[in-house]
Design an enzyme around this catalytic site. Structure first.
Site, mmCIF file in Angstrom:
data_model
loop_
_atom_site.group_PDB
_atom_site.id
_atom_site.type_symbol
_atom_site.label_atom_id
_atom_site.label_comp_id
_atom_site.label_asym_id
_atom_site.label_seq_id
_atom_site.Cartn_x
_atom_site.Cartn_y
_atom_site.Cartn_z
ATOM 1 N N GLN A 176 -10.473 -3.780 -2.626
ATOM 2 C CA GLN A 176 -11.711 -3.208 -2.077
ATOM 3 C C GLN A 176 -12.905 -3.530 -2.987
ATOM 4 O O GLN A 176 -14.003 -3.830 -2.522
ATOM 5 C CB GLN A 176 -11.553 -1.683 -1.930
ATOM 6 N N ARG B 142 0.867 -1.191 0.000
ATOM 7 C CA ARG B 142 0.000 0.000 0.000
ATOM 8 C C ARG B 142 0.897 1.231 0.000
ATOM 9 O O ARG B 142 1.797 1.347 0.832
ATOM 10 C CB ARG B 142 -0.911 0.044 1.234
HETATM 11 N N1 NVA Z 1 -9.725 7.328 -1.211
HETATM 12 C C1 NVA Z 1 -9.374 6.834 0.097
HETATM 13 C C2 NVA Z 1 -9.660 5.373 0.206
HETATM 14 C C3 NVA Z 1 -9.426 4.797 1.578
HETATM 15 C C4 NVA Z 1 -9.741 3.326 1.654
HETATM 16 C C5 NVA Z 1 -7.904 7.109 0.348
HETATM 17 O O1 NVA Z 1 -7.087 6.869 -0.538
HETATM 18 O O2 NVA Z 1 -7.571 7.611 1.429
HETATM 19 N N1 CP Z 2 -11.184 0.506 3.026
HETATM 20 C C1 CP Z 2 -9.897 0.436 3.409
HETATM 21 O O1 CP Z 2 -9.002 0.221 2.599
HETATM 22 O O2 CP Z 2 -9.700 0.641 4.726
HETATM 23 P P1 CP Z 2 -8.295 0.819 5.454
HETATM 24 O O3 CP Z 2 -7.706 2.119 4.961
HETATM 25 O O4 CP Z 2 -8.612 0.835 6.914
HETATM 26 O O5 CP Z 2 -7.414 -0.334 5.073
#
Ligand code: NVA
Ligand code: CP
Length: 337
Positions: A146, A116
């Site tokens: 997701q 990530r």
């Molecule tokens: N658009 C959000 C998604 C979080 C799961 C982000 O990148 O922070």
């Molecule tokens: N939806 C999601 O990716 O949640 P987190 O940021 O908590 O992993």
């Protein structure tokens, strides 16, 4: 649930990376969802599925996480694997060691790597240099695991994906809007991005999705008019207006632009009867978070992208959706290792 076992799907994508849905066929996505449903059934019924004893995976998080990290960890434990969590503070990644070198080191120790972080090119690069599967746990551009959870949830609720009218409200040009548009196009759904024009997904990605839609029977629509967009909607989906890694300064502009696209009772009433509300979470539905409180109080709002009323309503299936992160991530690991 009367479930027919289909264990042949374990390892059916052996060696493949999971970087974005554009790399996957509708049949492969359907098979991943079937495998996730099977693994969910086993978990709920106490049926062991620790097929990967002796294997280990590495989880790299350059951005924070609750659902994705916990899902990868629990999925791996249930599959019999060991897990190592790495973040940018406690490892050499990025600062003292390149992605290419990190990939080669980790791939020689682990059987799979989750990443990530920021640009999609980073996870693509990691995969290029890794001889074991790499899974995208969210980049600025895409969040493919997701979408599998979202689609499993829709299937559980509506019985199928084809023909579902799916409306995404808010910042549709970021990871969630992009990935949902690709996913809907692949699965023959009617996708609508409902936002001011400057928040529509890029013209290139829209064109690519419309090309996919020609094959699958999906539609891809960009619509700023809320009433038009929401008419007959089955699913209303939203996400935070400011994503991880974006500067604090953009909040004011986002609030001005996107507040009219808040998912509230009025918006839900414009959709079809029986429409559901979904959100990848975390959500600013009240002021019970540090950021929600600060932004809400500063700008005078009691909720941001979704009202508490909608979030807590029977139409909201966000916690079923969150649980499905684990089952679908497990399917990604179990099919690619
Ligand atoms: N658009 C959000 C998604 C979080 C799961 C982000 O990148 O922070
Ligand atoms: N939806 C999601 O990716 O949640 P987190 O940021 O908590 O992993």
């Amino acid at each position: 649930m009367d479930f027919k076992y289909n264990e042949k799907n374990i390892g059916f994508l052996k060696g493949r990376d999971f970087l974005k849905l554009l790399d996957y066929t509708p049949a492969e996505m359907e098979a991943l969802l079937d495998l996730a449903a099977e693994l969910k059934y086993k978990k709920k019924n106490g049926i062991a599925h620790d097929y990967f004893r002796g294997k280990n995976i590495a989880l790299i998080f350059e951005k924070t996480s609750t659902r994705t990290r916990c899902s990868f960890e629990v999925a791996a434990y249930d599959l019999g694997m060991g897990v190592t969590y790495l973040d940018s503070q406690g490892s050499q990644i990025g600062k003292k060691e390149s992605i290419a070198d990190t990939a080669r080191v980790l791939a020689s120790i682990y059987d799979g790597i989750e990443y990530r972080g920021f640009g999609q090119e980073i996870v693509e690069d990691l995969a290029k240099y890794s001889k074991v599967p790499v899974w995208n746990g969210l980049t600025n551009e895409f969040h493919p695991t997701q979408i599998l959870a979202d689609f499993l949830t829709i299937k559980e609720h509506f019985g199928s994906l084809k023909g579902i009218k799916f409306v995404y409200m808010g910042d549709a040009r970021y990871n969630m809007g992009n990935s949902l548009m690709v996913g809907c196009a692949k699965m023959g759904m009617d996708f609508v991005a409902c936002a001011p024009e400057k928040y529509f997904p890029s013209a290139d990605l829209v064109a690519e999705c419309r090309k996919i839609a020609e094959e699958t029977g999906a539609t891809v629509t960009l619509e700023s008019n809320k009433e038009k967009a929401l008419k007959d909607a089955d699913v209303i989906y939203t996400d935070v207006w400011v994503s991880m890694g974006e500067p604090y300064e953009v909040w004011e502009e986002r609030l001005n632009d996107l507040y009219p696209y808040q998912v509230n009772k009025e918006a839900m009433n414009m959709a079809s009867e029986g429409a559901v509300f979904m959100h990848c979470l975390p959500a600013f539905h009240d002021l019970n978070t540090g950021v929600g409180k600060e932004i809400g109080e500063r700008f005078g709002y009691d909720a941001l992208e979704v009202t508490d009323e909608v979030f807590e309503s029977p139409a909201s299936i966000v916690f079923q959706e969150a649980e499905n992160r684990m089952h679908t991530i497990k399917a990604v690991i179990a099919s690619t290792i």
